[in-house]
Scaffold this active site. Sequence first.
Site, short mmCIF file in Angstrom:
data_model
loop_
_atom_site.label_atom_id
_atom_site.label_comp_id
_atom_site.label_asym_id
_atom_site.label_seq_id
_atom_site.Cartn_x
_atom_site.Cartn_y
_atom_site.Cartn_z
N GLY A 29 43.86 25.39 40.32
CA GLY A 29 44.68 26.34 41.07
C GLY A 29 46.09 25.94 41.41
O GLY A 29 46.87 26.78 41.87
N GLY A 40 43.96 23.90 35.12
CA GLY A 40 44.20 24.50 33.81
C GLY A 40 45.69 24.66 33.59
O GLY A 40 46.34 23.97 32.82
N ARG A 41 46.26 25.61 34.37
CA ARG A 41 47.68 25.95 34.23
C ARG A 41 48.59 24.73 34.40
O ARG A 41 49.55 24.57 33.66
CB ARG A 41 48.01 26.99 35.31
N ARG A 65 50.53 38.29 30.28
CA ARG A 65 50.72 37.95 31.70
C ARG A 65 51.78 38.82 32.41
O ARG A 65 51.53 39.26 33.53
CB ARG A 65 51.07 36.47 31.87
N CYS A 117 53.01 50.32 21.73
CA CYS A 117 53.23 51.68 22.24
C CYS A 117 52.60 51.86 23.61
O CYS A 117 51.58 52.56 23.76
CB CYS A 117 52.70 52.69 21.24
N TYR A 155 46.89 30.54 29.53
CA TYR A 155 46.60 31.97 29.64
C TYR A 155 47.55 32.79 28.75
O TYR A 155 47.92 33.90 29.11
CB TYR A 155 46.64 32.43 31.10
N1 LLP Z 1 38.19 26.59 37.95
C1 LLP Z 1 37.73 27.84 38.04
C2 LLP Z 1 36.36 28.06 38.51
C3 LLP Z 1 38.57 28.92 37.69
O1 LLP Z 1 38.11 30.16 37.82
C4 LLP Z 1 39.89 28.68 37.24
C5 LLP Z 1 40.77 29.77 36.85
C6 LLP Z 1 40.31 27.33 37.13
C7 LLP Z 1 39.45 26.32 37.51
C8 LLP Z 1 41.68 26.96 36.65
O2 LLP Z 1 42.67 27.43 37.47
P1 LLP Z 1 44.19 26.97 37.24
O3 LLP Z 1 44.27 25.49 37.53
O4 LLP Z 1 44.54 27.24 35.83
O5 LLP Z 1 44.97 27.77 38.19
N2 LLP Z 1 44.74 34.60 33.62
C9 LLP Z 1 45.34 34.29 34.91
C10 LLP Z 1 44.70 33.09 35.56
C11 LLP Z 1 43.21 33.23 35.73
C12 LLP Z 1 42.59 32.02 36.37
C13 LLP Z 1 41.12 32.13 36.38
N3 LLP Z 1 40.43 30.99 36.89
C14 LLP Z 1 46.85 34.12 34.70
O6 LLP Z 1 47.33 34.24 33.57
O7 LLP Z 1 47.58 33.89 35.67
#
Ligand code: LLP
Length: 421
Positions: free
Chosen positions: A240, A277-278, A314, A345, A374
């Site tokens: 997150g 992740g991000r 996004r 379109c 993403y």
């Molecule tokens: N762990 C769980 C249980 C999650 O649901 C997620 C992301 C992560 C870890 C990783 O989160 P991060 O570190 O990447 O913030 N598609 C959206 C983001 C969806 C995130 C879903 N869950 C976007 O493009 O902003």
Amino acid sequence: MDHFQYRDGVLYAEDVALPEIAADVGTPFYCYSSATLVRHYEVFDQALSALEKRMVCFAVKANSHVGVLATLARAGAGADVVSEGEIRQALVAGIPASRIVFSGVGKKPSEMRFALEAGIFQFNVESLPELHALSEQAVALGAEASIALRVNPDVNPETHAKISTGQKESKFGIPMEQALEVYATAASLPGIRVQGVSVHIGSQLTVLEPFRNAFLRVRALVEELRAAGHAIEVIDLGGGLGIPYTRGNEPPLPDAYGAIVTEVMDGMDATFVFEPGRMIAGNAGIMVSEVIYVKQGAERNYLIVDAGMNDLVRPSMYDAHHDIVPVLEARQAETMVADVVGPVCETGDIFAKDREVAAVSPGDLVAFRSAGAYGAVMSGVYNSRPLIPEVLVHGAQYEVIRRRPSYEDMLGKQIMPTWLL
Ligand code: LLP
């Protein structure tokens, strides 16, 4: 810091000039930097070095390409997965099952069996029915599922509504008030071994307070569970942490996040799991596109590029901001205000509204920054547009790691019903 920098006026990915890749693979394409992936992994891991036992499990959903995963696996990453497909990709990439955690609200029995047979480290269970299903599958296989319950701490992560997960109105996790009872059930079920607690409150967090609040609640719960006799050995704090999508708008750095974790968890003996992740992949990737037309509309200018919302969703889906920069630095000498749009379109096929961008012309290349997370994983073929290629750079080398399908490939996937032949 990332490895997409101008050199002699041309944007490079590490030691490769982007026009060279564009000439080779065509546009649009995604381009990832190995060095940036590894650097972000290491910065994040180092920020948590005060925690002796820790596992950084890359959230595969952010970028599930096996080449990206293998790059991170070699740096030591584990994987946070949400489907059988992601488990398979992580395993192929060389991430050992012993470093895989399985999250998600809708795990199917077949996926549970696959994960049990692979011998993954932990299931993050999100509901009572899921717990019963997992117990049944484990018993049938003569296996034991090591679990954490994902709790919902009811904390507002102060991010976009579509990526908030830790509030009680969201579908994720088990409400804190039910946790003790569900843990008691878990401990009594055959085939289940209770080992941890997990939490994840949302994505692209740009303030630390929500993390602190959620982690404090988790700590209190772990203490309560231990007092009730559960051996809680693992604390999974989810992912997150936000990233800068543009200069001057910089969310807290991993060190500040690490300091909060260390402070809140001071004195807790456990293995700590993180699921970023991000933070790891976002700024390790860009999408490169070619300008097709510059159009003067009734009220505004449109910069029409050859990538669309199907390639990078996004901005349309989350109103997300991606910096758009010219591959030739000199184009920045003049700017214009335009809507940057794709060919799809849909009115929503807009990457940027009223944006001051470099005064580029048809044929120029532009790079959408921060597209490594993403991006490609959420792309699709709407308007019968082929999925765009992915390229991985490693120093002065680059390789196409996913080819652009041909139209024959795409048509070959469709089956004409026999009664229409
Ligand atoms: N762990 C769980 C249980 C999650 O649901 C997620 C992301 C992560 C870890 C990783 O989160 P991060 O570190 O990447 O913030 N598609 C959206 C983001 C969806 C995130 C879903 N869950 C976007 O493009 O902003």
